[in-house]
Enzyme design. Structure first.
Site, short mmCIF file in Angstrom:
data_model
loop_
_atom_site.label_atom_id
_atom_site.label_comp_id
_atom_site.label_asym_id
_atom_site.label_seq_id
_atom_site.Cartn_x
_atom_site.Cartn_y
_atom_site.Cartn_z
N TYR A 1 -14.83 5.81 -62.96
CA TYR A 1 -15.76 5.11 -63.85
C TYR A 1 -15.04 4.63 -65.10
CZ TYR A 1 -16.01 8.97 -67.26
OH TYR A 1 -15.71 9.90 -68.22
N ARG B 1 -7.90 -0.58 -66.65
CA ARG B 1 -7.75 0.85 -66.34
C ARG B 1 -8.57 1.23 -65.12
NH1 ARG B 1 -9.34 4.97 -71.05
NH2 ARG B 1 -11.43 4.21 -70.61
N HIS C 1 -14.97 15.18 -45.58
CA HIS C 1 -13.98 15.02 -46.66
C HIS C 1 -13.09 13.80 -46.43
CE1 HIS C 1 -15.32 19.01 -47.57
NE2 HIS C 1 -14.48 19.14 -48.58
N LYS D 1 -9.87 8.39 -64.55
CA LYS D 1 -11.24 8.62 -65.04
C LYS D 1 -12.16 8.79 -63.84
CE LYS D 1 -13.68 6.57 -69.03
NZ LYS D 1 -13.97 7.76 -69.80
N GLU E 1 -6.89 17.24 -75.00
CA GLU E 1 -7.83 16.23 -75.49
C GLU E 1 -9.20 16.88 -75.63
OE1 GLU E 1 -8.42 13.05 -72.63
OE2 GLU E 1 -8.42 14.45 -70.96
N LEU F 1 -6.53 11.65 -70.61
CA LEU F 1 -6.88 10.29 -70.26
C LEU F 1 -6.18 9.35 -71.25
CD1 LEU F 1 -8.93 8.62 -68.41
CD2 LEU F 1 -10.18 8.34 -70.55
N1 PLP Z 1 -10.60 11.55 -72.86
C1 PLP Z 1 -11.67 11.78 -72.08
C2 PLP Z 1 -11.69 13.01 -71.25
C3 PLP Z 1 -12.75 10.90 -72.06
O1 PLP Z 1 -13.80 11.15 -71.26
C4 PLP Z 1 -12.72 9.75 -72.90
C5 PLP Z 1 -13.83 8.80 -72.93
O2 PLP Z 1 -14.76 8.85 -72.17
C6 PLP Z 1 -11.61 9.55 -73.71
C7 PLP Z 1 -10.56 10.45 -73.66
C8 PLP Z 1 -11.52 8.35 -74.63
O3 PLP Z 1 -11.23 7.20 -73.88
P1 PLP Z 1 -11.59 5.75 -74.42
O4 PLP Z 1 -11.01 5.64 -75.78
O5 PLP Z 1 -10.95 4.84 -73.45
O6 PLP Z 1 -13.09 5.66 -74.44
#
Ligand code: PLP
Length: 281
Positions: free
Chosen positions: A33, A52, A102, A143, A175, A199
């Site tokens: 997503y 992305r 699966h 993601k 993060e 991410l």
């Molecule tokens: N890290 C995670 C786990 C996230 O779910 C998100 C955003 O949903 C981010 C970082 C930040 O990403 P972005 O700046 O692309 O929204």
């Protein structure tokens, strides 16, 4: 419309839309997503998010039924249907429909989009965070729809009356449950390096670019709990929050020692958002 759901060409309110039980997103979370903010019907940094998203589809072998250009145009069309000035656009591609097995590999994926009103709000408002162990698997740079550890961490934060949970893996900060985390120390920005444990956030990349343009040194390196706790400021970045400071970590006061730099970074990111989404006259 007050909100909008889209599923493979069908449109309705999110509450009324139905998806087939055979969609692999439903029973395996087998999909990817992405999400963007939108203002004045202009989705913000949509190209970066779509890039992305398609890279992630490629990495997992998911065939989106729409080309990148078609998805881009579709999102621009759909946002016009929701009656709000600022909105949040969520889109995902599942691997497709099949009976539960699966290894099943349906030829075409399914596209689902949800658009809801959402305001970025006052980004100068600082947040409360908690620290929690990072028990996610090693594909955090994709993601994917599998967000159970992030969901549990966010619920844990909520239980402590906090806004965000910051993940810590073997003493190292990775993060947040739905954001990237960086710190300011001695005038520099320190942020976790890209790896399978974070991410690569679009906002994180934007923050780094803006900071370097301002002449601020950015170190992409690992940092631990002590550095986080002793940071001059803790920064949370994500598409729906841009960049926000943290005032409390596990109930203890943190940051507050570099308010000028934090505020300058916030001004840069906010003006970029407002300029890029100025009404087209
Ligand atoms: N890290 C995670 C786990 C996230 O779910 C998100 C955003 O949903 C981010 C970082 C930040 O990403 P972005 O700046 O692309 O929204």
């Amino acid at each position: 419309m007050k909100n909008l759901g889209y599923y493979n060409g069908k449109i309705g309110s999110i509450e009324q839309m139905m998806v087939p039980m055979t969609d692999r997103a439903f029973y395996f979370g087998d999909g990817v997503y992405d999400a963007v903010m939108c203002r004045n019907n202009i989705p913000y940094l949509l190209c970066e998010h779509i890039e992305r998203f398609y890279n992630n589809c490629l990495r997992l072998g998911i065939n989106s039924p729409l080309s990148q250009e078609a998805l881009y145009e579709l999102i621009f069309e759909l946002v016009k249907k929701v009656d709000a000035n600022e909105k949040f656009v969520y889109f995902h591609a599942s691997r497709g429909c099949a009976l539960r097995a699966h290894s099943a590999m349906p030829e075409n994926g399914n596209i689902c989009i949800m658009i809801t009103p959402l305001e970025i709000g006052d980004i100068s408002m600082k947040m409360r965070a908690i620290l929690t162990p990072d028990n996610r698997y090693g594909l955090c740079d994709i993601k994917t729809l599998n967000l159970l550890p992030s969901v549990l961490a966010a619920q844990q934060a909520e239980g402590f009356n906090a806004d965000e949970a910051i993940f810590c893996r073997n003493g190292i900060i990775t993060e947040g449950s739905h954001c990237n985390v960086s710190i300011i120390k001695g005038g520099k920005i320190i942020t976790a390096p890209k790896s399978c444990h974070i991410l690569p956030g679009v906002t994180r990349a934007h923050l780094i670019d803006e900071a370097r343009e301002m002449g601020v040194i950015v170190e992409e390196r690992e940092y631990g709990v002590d550095e986080l706790k002793n940071a001059d400021e803790i920064l949370i970045t994500s598409s729906s929050k841009l960049v926000r400071g943290v005032k409390e970590l596990d109930g203890e006061r943190v940051g507050g020692k570099a308010p000028e730099l934090l505020s300058l970074l916030q001004k840069r990111l906010l003006s970029h958002y407002l300029d890029a989404t100025k009404p087209i006259s």
